[in-house]
Design an enzyme around this catalytic site. Structure first.
Site, PDB file in Angstrom:
ATOM      1  N   TYR A   1       0.937  -1.091  -0.157  1.00  0.00           N
ATOM      2  CA  TYR A   1      -0.060   0.030  -0.040  1.00  0.00           C
ATOM      3  C   TYR A   1       0.994   1.267   0.119  1.00  0.00           C
ATOM      4  O   TYR A   1       1.741   1.389   0.735  1.00  0.00           O
ATOM      5  CB  TYR A   1      -0.927   0.025   1.228  1.00  0.00           C
ATOM      6  CG  TYR A   1      -1.809  -1.176   1.228  1.00  0.00           C
ATOM      7  CD1 TYR A   1      -3.137  -1.032   1.353  1.00  0.00           C
ATOM      8  CD2 TYR A   1      -1.147  -2.458   1.947  1.00  0.00           C
ATOM      9  CE1 TYR A   1      -4.109  -2.102   1.242  1.00  0.00           C
ATOM     10  CE2 TYR A   1      -2.129  -3.413   2.037  1.00  0.00           C
ATOM     11  CZ  TYR A   1      -3.484  -3.136   1.735  1.00  0.00           C
ATOM     12  OH  TYR A   1      -4.296  -4.293   1.985  1.00  0.00           O
TER      13      TYR A   1
ATOM     14  N   HIS B   1      -7.435  -0.024  -1.040  1.00  0.00           N
ATOM     15  CA  HIS B   1      -6.913  -1.302  -1.667  1.00  0.00           C
ATOM     16  C   HIS B   1      -5.662  -1.111  -1.816  1.00  0.00           C
ATOM     17  O   HIS B   1      -5.022  -0.050  -2.178  1.00  0.00           O
ATOM     18  CB  HIS B   1      -7.815  -1.481  -2.984  1.00  0.00           C
ATOM     19  CG  HIS B   1      -9.232  -1.667  -2.803  1.00  0.00           C
ATOM     20  ND1 HIS B   1      -9.782  -3.012  -2.249  1.00  0.00           N
ATOM     21  CD2 HIS B   1     -10.323  -0.843  -3.010  1.00  0.00           C
ATOM     22  CE1 HIS B   1     -11.000  -2.818  -2.338  1.00  0.00           C
ATOM     23  NE2 HIS B   1     -11.312  -1.681  -2.622  1.00  0.00           N
TER      24      HIS B   1
ATOM     25  N   LYS C   1      -4.887  -4.687  -9.277  1.00  0.00           N
ATOM     26  CA  LYS C   1      -3.597  -4.503  -8.697  1.00  0.00           C
ATOM     27  C   LYS C   1      -2.353  -4.440  -9.678  1.00  0.00           C
ATOM     28  O   LYS C   1      -2.416  -5.091 -10.504  1.00  0.00           O
ATOM     29  CB  LYS C   1      -3.161  -5.098  -7.531  1.00  0.00           C
ATOM     30  CG  LYS C   1      -4.540  -5.070  -6.497  1.00  0.00           C
ATOM     31  CD  LYS C   1      -4.153  -5.716  -5.311  1.00  0.00           C
ATOM     32  CE  LYS C   1      -5.346  -5.716  -4.450  1.00  0.00           C
ATOM     33  NZ  LYS C   1      -6.317  -4.709  -4.418  1.00  0.00           N
TER      34      LYS C   1
END
Length: 160
Positions: free
Chosen positions: A99, A106, A137
């Protein structure tokens, strides 16, 4: 100094003040008012002088039993020192979720660590790229060479 108890492949933190301090920095997983750290997280905090393991418990000995611990530790440390939040990527089939901001959002990246001196299979790259694409991602492969230098490569899935 925060004190933890080694329980197999985790380190348990029970002191409320210590739990809050670690949770505020996005360490560990909270379960029933107890904080559990993975071995890589705990080893990082031990190295930083922020955590000690109860007497008679050897985290490095326990960590040696974890597959690819040394290279995962190097990548974890590098990512944390870049100011990123690093959590396990187990449920995605990768080593880490990463992150840039809060863990309330997310994860931005999935990171899979590869030892450059070991053979890796192309299906590993395909599998991780597909998973990252499915969950929106960026997939990052972290290659660790014999000098412990890390090269990060982003892998994208392309449809023709």
């Amino acid at each position: 100094m925060i004190t933890g108890k080694l329980l197999g492949n985790k380190v348990l933190i029970e002191d409320k003040k210590s739990i809050n301090k670690l949770k505020n920095k996005s360490y560990g997983t909270l379960e029933e008012n107890k904080l559990y750290l993975g071995l890589v997280e705990a080893a990082y905090l031990v190295e930083k002088g922020k955590l000690e393991i109860e007497e008679g418990m050897d985290i490095l000995n326990a960590a040696r039993g974890e597959r690819e611990f040394d290279i995962k530790f190097l990548v974890y440390k590098d990512l944390r020192e870049r100011g990123l939040i690093v959590k396990t990527g187990f449920k995605y089939g990768t080593h880490f979720r990463v992150y840039r901001g809060s863990i309330e959002e997310h994860a931005d990246y999935l990171v899979h660590v590869i030892d450059e001196k070991e053979n890796f299979r192309s299906y590993e790259i395909i599998r991780t790229a597909r998973m990252a694409n499915t969950v929106n991602k960026k997939m990052i492969l972290a290659f660790v060479d014999m000098e412990n230098d890390i090269t990060y490569i982003e892998v994208k899935r392309t449809r023709l």
